[in-house]
Design an enzyme around this catalytic site. Sequence first.
Site: not given
Length: 456
Positions: A184-188, A224-225, A334, A385
Amino acid sequence: MEVCYQLPVLPLDRPVPQHVLSRRGAISFSSSSALFGCPNPRQLSQRRGAISYDSSDQTALYIRMLANSEIEVSVSARNVRRLLSFQRYLRSSRFFRGITVPNSSNILDDDYNGQAKCMLEKVGNWNFDIFLFDRLTNGNSLVSLTFHLFNLHGLIEHFQLDTMKLRRFLVMVQEDYHSQNPYHNAVHAADVTQAMHCYLKEPKLSKSLTPWDVLLSLIAAATHDLDHPGVNQPFLIKTNHYLATLYKNTSVLENHHWRSAVGLLRESGLFAHMSLENRQLMESQIGDLILATDISQQNEYLSMFRSHLDRGDLCLENANHRHFILQMALKCADICNPCRTWELSKQWSEKVTEEFFHQGDIEKKYHLGVSPLCDRQTETIANIQIGFMTYLVEPLFGEWARFSNTRLSQTMLGHLGLNKASWKGVQREQSGSGDDVDATFEEMDSDILPQEPRLS
Ligand SMILES: [Zn+2]
């Protein structure tokens, strides 16, 4: 009132007593009612950024635990006013300690190197490699990509946006993501924004969307995160985190992401030239989009989507219907990782599992009870997964393909099938069976899902 940071003097080697946990957060949100009604930007900036410190703050405890290295906070930082979110506070503390933080100067179009520019020309391709783009932009993928998309969609001109304010807003958004989170970082966020752009281009949507719709969609995807702590809602609830209390244990993180986004929108003044009515409408509609990413609400959204498709009554001339579709599009964006190529999808799977297992490690260390899918001793990436794809991704993308039966939808379903088969191959090679985890997904109460099978 004045809200101050205090040193996180925390007993990291032992569990936090319950009476300490229950006191936590009393200061942090004492002026929370001011968030949405306060016209004073100075007060607003003090309010923004809900992840706070005080000496008895469990937030500080888990953030310290989450950090890969010990965070040393100097005495000079003791009285730093609570101007910033945790991320920006951390930067300021580094500043006080004389530690150089990599700057974000490489964000202007003119500064892109040739390869990054080249990639942006294909920003609408489903096989866009956001990891490569992030490296080429020196870790500024979210700023670079979102600015480019604003330009591409003509939003800067249409809404007469000040480009400096826009950049400032996007830099603040990027900085408020926690770079130490594996997932959950800026790349996501950049990845979700790129996926959203792909969906906005789909014929059914592109011919009906207004610039306003596109504007809200891109802002919601990028934010969004925002300020995600790297742990899920059940963790916040069982540690009595003040955000859980504030949002009454409901869509805790999504509410926080939304309110954080509103704080940055106001602080940046990006839309200060718009009427108050329009700004309020924007904040509210961005909230509707972000809140839709709460995976615990997935069944409600999905059955509504299915009903509309069965009845064939979706009318995209109707603004309410359009916004519902945008909610579904953001939900798809998402959790679209399993619909990417194997090379990209596999990297995301590893990152999200690392974040789950990290939470599990903390839960074990502090005897908090390990959340489902978070135990590295019993779970595997393949099992997680396969469950995620079967119970969450396939149903959503199946309906999306009914709505928008295009080449992109078929491509996504194709990758989804191939990736699932690949994980099943991995699963077969491993000694354990995946049945248990499949059952976990099937039976678990939706609100105990880890955050990224609630992948928001
Ligand atoms: Zn997300």
